[in-house]
Design a protein around this motif. Structure first.
Motif, PDB file in Angstrom:
ATOM      1  N   LYS B 131       0.655  -1.310  -0.018  1.00 62.11           N
ATOM      2  CA  LYS B 131       0.140   0.039  -0.105  1.00 62.11           C
ATOM      3  C   LYS B 131       0.786   1.223   0.022  1.00 62.11           C
ATOM      4  O   LYS B 131       0.352   2.394  -0.169  1.00 62.11           O
ATOM      5  CB  LYS B 131      -0.765  -0.046   1.192  1.00 62.11           C
ATOM      6  CG  LYS B 131      -1.740  -1.282   1.357  1.00 62.11           C
ATOM      7  CD  LYS B 131      -3.067  -0.897   0.659  1.00 62.11           C
ATOM      8  CE  LYS B 131      -3.992  -2.271   0.910  1.00 62.11           C
ATOM      9  NZ  LYS B 131      -5.239  -2.283   0.021  1.00 62.11           N
ATOM     10  N   ALA B 132       2.130   1.047   0.443  1.00 63.18           N
ATOM     11  CA  ALA B 132       3.013   2.387   0.323  1.00 63.18           C
ATOM     12  C   ALA B 132       3.790   2.541  -0.949  1.00 63.18           C
ATOM     13  O   ALA B 132       4.506   3.617  -1.121  1.00 63.18           O
ATOM     14  CB  ALA B 132       3.950   2.037   1.396  1.00 63.18           C
ATOM     15  N   ALA B 133       3.450   1.538  -2.014  1.00 61.61           N
ATOM     16  CA  ALA B 133       4.483   1.637  -2.987  1.00 61.61           C
ATOM     17  C   ALA B 133       3.957   2.974  -3.786  1.00 61.61           C
ATOM     18  O   ALA B 133       3.135   3.511  -3.922  1.00 61.61           O
ATOM     19  CB  ALA B 133       3.896   0.397  -3.946  1.00 61.61           C
ATOM     20  N   SER B 134       5.207   3.273  -4.537  1.00 61.47           N
ATOM     21  CA  SER B 134       5.186   4.751  -5.347  1.00 61.47           C
ATOM     22  C   SER B 134       4.569   4.426  -6.739  1.00 61.47           C
ATOM     23  O   SER B 134       4.379   5.366  -7.249  1.00 61.47           O
ATOM     24  CB  SER B 134       6.492   5.366  -5.154  1.00 61.47           C
ATOM     25  OG  SER B 134       7.423   4.315  -5.670  1.00 61.47           O
ATOM     26  N   LYS B 135       4.698   3.285  -7.243  1.00 67.22           N
ATOM     27  CA  LYS B 135       3.986   2.913  -8.350  1.00 67.22           C
ATOM     28  C   LYS B 135       3.640   1.557  -8.469  1.00 67.22           C
ATOM     29  O   LYS B 135       4.118   0.630  -7.667  1.00 67.22           O
ATOM     30  CB  LYS B 135       4.861   3.261  -9.573  1.00 67.22           C
ATOM     31  CG  LYS B 135       6.431   2.980  -9.476  1.00 67.22           C
ATOM     32  CD  LYS B 135       7.426   3.515 -10.631  1.00 67.22           C
ATOM     33  CE  LYS B 135       8.686   3.404 -10.413  1.00 67.22           C
ATOM     34  NZ  LYS B 135       9.492   3.668 -11.723  1.00 67.22           N
ATOM     35  N   PRO B 136       2.518   1.339  -9.148  1.00 70.63           N
ATOM     36  CA  PRO B 136       2.032  -0.112  -9.335  1.00 70.63           C
ATOM     37  C   PRO B 136       2.937  -1.272  -9.301  1.00 70.63           C
ATOM     38  O   PRO B 136       2.940  -2.260  -8.587  1.00 70.63           O
ATOM     39  CB  PRO B 136       1.026  -0.516 -10.540  1.00 70.63           C
ATOM     40  CG  PRO B 136       0.784   1.148 -10.476  1.00 70.63           C
ATOM     41  CD  PRO B 136       1.967   1.996 -10.309  1.00 70.63           C
ATOM     42  N   GLU B 137       3.908  -1.275 -10.231  1.00 65.64           N
ATOM     43  CA  GLU B 137       4.932  -2.399 -10.245  1.00 65.64           C
ATOM     44  C   GLU B 137       5.671  -2.693  -9.023  1.00 65.64           C
ATOM     45  O   GLU B 137       6.374  -3.765  -9.073  1.00 65.64           O
ATOM     46  CB  GLU B 137       6.002  -2.012 -11.358  1.00 65.64           C
ATOM     47  CG  GLU B 137       5.534  -1.582 -12.674  1.00 65.64           C
ATOM     48  CD  GLU B 137       5.499   0.070 -12.491  1.00 65.64           C
ATOM     49  OE1 GLU B 137       4.243   0.580 -12.306  1.00 65.64           O
ATOM     50  OE2 GLU B 137       6.447   0.747 -12.556  1.00 65.64           O
ATOM     51  N   GLU B 139       4.229  -2.492  -5.871  1.00 66.91           N
ATOM     52  CA  GLU B 139       3.239  -3.360  -5.133  1.00 66.91           C
ATOM     53  C   GLU B 139       3.421  -4.645  -4.435  1.00 66.91           C
ATOM     54  O   GLU B 139       3.620  -4.795  -3.089  1.00 66.91           O
ATOM     55  CB  GLU B 139       1.680  -3.164  -5.535  1.00 66.91           C
ATOM     56  CG  GLU B 139       1.169  -1.878  -5.354  1.00 66.91           C
ATOM     57  CD  GLU B 139      -0.378  -1.688  -5.890  1.00 66.91           C
ATOM     58  OE1 GLU B 139      -0.759  -2.795  -6.156  1.00 66.91           O
ATOM     59  OE2 GLU B 139      -0.668  -0.748  -6.501  1.00 66.91           O
ATOM     60  N   ASN B 140       3.825  -5.377  -5.207  1.00 67.40           N
ATOM     61  CA  ASN B 140       4.180  -6.835  -5.136  1.00 67.40           C
ATOM     62  C   ASN B 140       5.643  -7.020  -4.555  1.00 67.40           C
ATOM     63  O   ASN B 140       6.612  -6.716  -5.420  1.00 67.40           O
ATOM     64  CB  ASN B 140       4.036  -7.556  -6.368  1.00 67.40           C
ATOM     65  CG  ASN B 140       4.171  -9.137  -6.016  1.00 67.40           C
ATOM     66  OD1 ASN B 140       4.781  -9.654  -5.179  1.00 67.40           O
ATOM     67  ND2 ASN B 140       3.218  -9.854  -6.760  1.00 67.40           N
ATOM     68  N   LEU B 141       5.629  -7.679  -3.481  1.00 73.19           N
ATOM     69  CA  LEU B 141       7.052  -7.650  -2.831  1.00 73.19           C
ATOM     70  C   LEU B 141       8.104  -8.750  -3.615  1.00 73.19           C
ATOM     71  O   LEU B 141       9.105  -8.290  -3.974  1.00 73.19           O
ATOM     72  CB  LEU B 141       7.002  -8.206  -1.342  1.00 73.19           C
ATOM     73  CG  LEU B 141       8.374  -8.320  -0.618  1.00 73.19           C
ATOM     74  CD1 LEU B 141       8.906  -7.170  -0.533  1.00 73.19           C
ATOM     75  CD2 LEU B 141       8.179  -8.973   0.599  1.00 73.19           C
ATOM     76  N   ALA B 142       7.195  -9.687  -4.227  1.00 75.54           N
ATOM     77  CA  ALA B 142       8.134 -10.735  -5.238  1.00 75.54           C
ATOM     78  C   ALA B 142       8.810  -9.805  -6.223  1.00 75.54           C
ATOM     79  O   ALA B 142       9.912 -10.192  -6.572  1.00 75.54           O
ATOM     80  CB  ALA B 142       7.356 -11.728  -5.492  1.00 75.54           C
ATOM     81  N   THR B 143       8.228  -8.929  -6.827  1.00 77.45           N
ATOM     82  CA  THR B 143       8.805  -8.122  -8.126  1.00 77.45           C
ATOM     83  C   THR B 143       9.797  -7.357  -7.516  1.00 77.45           C
ATOM     84  O   THR B 143      10.911  -7.223  -8.234  1.00 77.45           O
ATOM     85  CB  THR B 143       7.626  -7.308  -8.486  1.00 77.45           C
ATOM     86  OG1 THR B 143       6.365  -8.262  -8.667  1.00 77.45           O
ATOM     87  CG2 THR B 143       8.082  -6.816  -9.934  1.00 77.45           C
ATOM     88  N   VAL B 144       9.598  -6.445  -6.398  1.00 77.62           N
ATOM     89  CA  VAL B 144      10.556  -5.835  -5.789  1.00 77.62           C
ATOM     90  C   VAL B 144      11.862  -6.477  -5.507  1.00 77.62           C
ATOM     91  O   VAL B 144      13.060  -5.813  -5.742  1.00 77.62           O
ATOM     92  CB  VAL B 144      10.229  -4.937  -4.665  1.00 77.62           C
ATOM     93  CG1 VAL B 144      11.207  -3.977  -4.023  1.00 77.62           C
ATOM     94  CG2 VAL B 144       9.005  -4.172  -4.954  1.00 77.62           C
ATOM     95  N   ARG B 145      11.613  -7.712  -4.985  1.00 79.92           N
ATOM     96  CA  ARG B 145      12.797  -8.455  -4.318  1.00 79.92           C
ATOM     97  C   ARG B 145      13.522  -9.293  -5.569  1.00 79.92           C
ATOM     98  O   ARG B 145      14.712 -10.002  -5.344  1.00 79.92           O
ATOM     99  CB  ARG B 145      12.486  -9.259  -3.249  1.00 79.92           C
ATOM    100  CG  ARG B 145      13.597  -9.705  -2.487  1.00 79.92           C
ATOM    101  CD  ARG B 145      13.081 -10.328  -0.982  1.00 79.92           C
ATOM    102  NE  ARG B 145      11.829 -11.207  -1.223  1.00 79.92           N
ATOM    103  CZ  ARG B 145      11.255 -11.514  -0.011  1.00 79.92           C
ATOM    104  NH1 ARG B 145      11.635 -10.948   1.209  1.00 79.92           N
ATOM    105  NH2 ARG B 145      10.347 -12.329  -0.103  1.00 79.92           N
ATOM    106  N   GLU B 160      14.018   2.334 -13.989  1.00 89.41           N
ATOM    107  CA  GLU B 160      12.750   1.876 -13.384  1.00 89.41           C
ATOM    108  C   GLU B 160      12.913   1.435 -11.959  1.00 89.41           C
ATOM    109  O   GLU B 160      11.846   1.318 -11.450  1.00 89.41           O
ATOM    110  CB  GLU B 160      12.578   0.590 -14.243  1.00 89.41           C
ATOM    111  CG  GLU B 160      11.826   0.694 -15.593  1.00 89.41           C
ATOM    112  CD  GLU B 160      10.498   1.347 -15.505  1.00 89.41           C
ATOM    113  OE1 GLU B 160       9.755   0.651 -14.627  1.00 89.41           O
ATOM    114  OE2 GLU B 160      10.030   2.573 -16.004  1.00 89.41           O
ATOM    115  N   TRP B 161      13.884   1.195 -11.482  1.00 89.58           N
ATOM    116  CA  TRP B 161      14.137   0.666 -10.184  1.00 89.58           C
ATOM    117  C   TRP B 161      15.122   1.400  -9.377  1.00 89.58           C
ATOM    118  O   TRP B 161      15.683   1.001  -8.392  1.00 89.58           O
ATOM    119  CB  TRP B 161      14.655  -0.800 -10.299  1.00 89.58           C
ATOM    120  CG  TRP B 161      13.759  -1.862 -10.753  1.00 89.58           C
ATOM    121  CD1 TRP B 161      13.583  -2.375 -11.898  1.00 89.58           C
ATOM    122  CD2 TRP B 161      12.432  -2.039 -10.131  1.00 89.58           C
ATOM    123  NE1 TRP B 161      12.533  -2.865 -11.942  1.00 89.58           N
ATOM    124  CE2 TRP B 161      11.769  -2.929 -10.792  1.00 89.58           C
ATOM    125  CE3 TRP B 161      12.062  -1.921  -8.448  1.00 89.58           C
ATOM    126  CZ2 TRP B 161      10.537  -3.529 -10.301  1.00 89.58           C
ATOM    127  CZ3 TRP B 161      11.083  -2.590  -8.097  1.00 89.58           C
ATOM    128  CH2 TRP B 161      10.025  -3.285  -9.050  1.00 89.58           C
TER     129      TRP B 161
END
Lengths: 301, 301
Positions: B131-137, B139-145, B160-161
């Motif tokens: 919910k704190a994500a700055s953009k939709p991509e 939101e999902n922790l798995a994508t971030v990590r 992008e990152w």
């Protein structure tokens, strides 16, 4: 996540329901005090009585109650008091209700300490009642209060009615006070899809203790004219022993005899969290559950 | 009786699950601190990871987290870390969960403040997620990590990152941290009276969001061999939008297709009070009800 702090509720009834100035002074000890929260007070002019609900830490609540009882004794003169509600003292009844991390035994202990302190500070004789009662005849408040303020001087001379604290003589203007302990009540109504109050009365009779029903139910039938329905209206006096869902399902079962549907139900005033969670546990068939698992959230709107 | 104090939960995941000495030092800032309560910590040797749950007042929790993240950065060297769980930093993820008198907006705000403070104090780049994500991509922790610790130096060079806080370079030994906000989860299992896991899988598919079910359900089927039954096991990721009773009744309804009975259900770990009271409200047909009426008792045994 239970907090370890003990929390008690106290519902103090004073014999003043008309003079808002006096009422303000009486409840003053519950305001802006560390460990005490004034939740609500409701004055009734016909009753000439105010019901004050406070919650907080046991010691802090006790001290505030003792102080407030002293103010009520100064401001209320029972020799000239009139009102439609039974009463025997300026501060009439003081029930303690365990809310969190407290047993009934601890609430009874607190009631006794408070009763003793009231007597010592203000020379008002005190009866212990309900769970704090020193003998079975004193459990029922109505029995204790019988005779009211006017009858108390005579009643206190009877060795049977020697006060639990104080001498066998009323406080000349503040009378007698009853201090007790009880479980939190659930005031609960179940709606029946019939205008026939006879059916509501019959069902109330089935579920209430006095006529063969559940141990902790006091119930009656009532007509809700503006909605064209009736209700089984009740107090659940110990929800840990007589569950809300059990009463609800029993009323549904009995209503079938009369071809009547149960429309829904309502809780009046405050309701203990556990009384509702216990019902969720039943309907969801939850196993391996305990109240320790519950986080006390408040997010829903 | 809502207290006005805001309460937040924080579930911090650190990449150390073996050295109890180090773990003790890392969680030290959560102990004996005003406004912070260490609820629980679980170290997993195979994961080489410890999950620490704390609760308390937002500012106090934030400060303790920032301090603890610093200790983890000193004690954990990600260049030699190995374990079966995905990870990208010494402090891997920091989700904030609003518990009392807090909105999700406030939890998001707290996550951002904490992320900023972590970066400023320890020079660790931080991603915001859920919910704190700055953009939709994000939101999902798995994508971030994705890419994990070893892949982060490269990933951070991609515009992008770019991290939400800090420079596009990992902390040499502590890597990258993700800070986020989410609703309290309800981990919930429903028991089916069949040993056939295919049926549990089919029902899970019907109720979960990813295959057409409820918006806030993640679910699967699982066999409980020792009991000869199966379960639909799920996370309810927002119980204020997808109710426990609704999922329970839907699973019962679907189970009928296979002639299978629902035996009961269980909550795993902690469960928000409101998630259960909401179900009681449904089954008892409670009208005129609001959470303000609930006294947070703890009397049942």
């Amino acid at each position: 996540m239970a907090d370890i702090k003990k929390i008690v509720e106290c519902v103090v009834n004073y014999s003043e329901g008309r003079d808002l100035n006096k009422i303000e002074k009486i409840i003053e000890p519950y305001r802006a005090k560390e460990g005490v929260k004034l939740l609500n007070y409701e004055a009734d002019k016909d009753y000439n009585r105010v019901v004050v609900t406070v919650m907080g830490e046991p010691e802090a609540v006790k001290n505030a109650v003792v102080q407030s009882v002293g103010i009520a004794a100064e401001l209320i003169d029972m020799t000239t008091h009139e009102g439609q509600h039974s009463r025997m003292g300026a501060t009439d009844v003081v029930p303690f209700i365990p809310i969190k991390n407290m047993s009934m035994t601890e609430a009874v202990e607190l009631a006794k300490e408070t009763a003793k302190a009231i007597n010592e500070a203000h020379d008002i004789p005190v009866f212990l009642y309900e769970k704090a009662a020193s003998k079975p005849e004193r459990e029922n408040l109505a029995t204790v209060r019988k005779g009211q303020f006017e009858g108390m001087p005579e009643k206190l001379k009877d060795p049977e009615w020697k006060p639990d604290f104080g001498k066998c003589e009323i406080h000349p203007t503040a009378g007698v006070t009853a201090v007790g302990a009880r479980m939190p009540l659930v005031a609960y109504n179940i709606d029946l899809d019939t205008p026939n109050v006879e059916i509501a009365n019959k069902i109330a009779k089935v579920i209430r203790h006095s006529s063969g029903g559940f141990r902790y139910i006091k119930a009656g039938g009532v007509e809700i004219k503006e909605r064209g329905i009736t209700q089984v209206t009740m107090n659940i006096t110990d929800y840990t022993k007589t569950s809300v869902y059990r009463v609800f399902e029993t009323v549904k079962m009995e209503a079938k005899r009369y071809g009547v549907n149960v429309l829904g139900s309502e809780v009046v005033g405050l309701v203990p969290m556990e009384a509702l969670i216990d019902s969720a546990q039943y309907y969801l068939g939850l196993y391996g559950f305990s109240m320790d698992k519950v986080i006390e959230t408040s997010l829903m709107e």
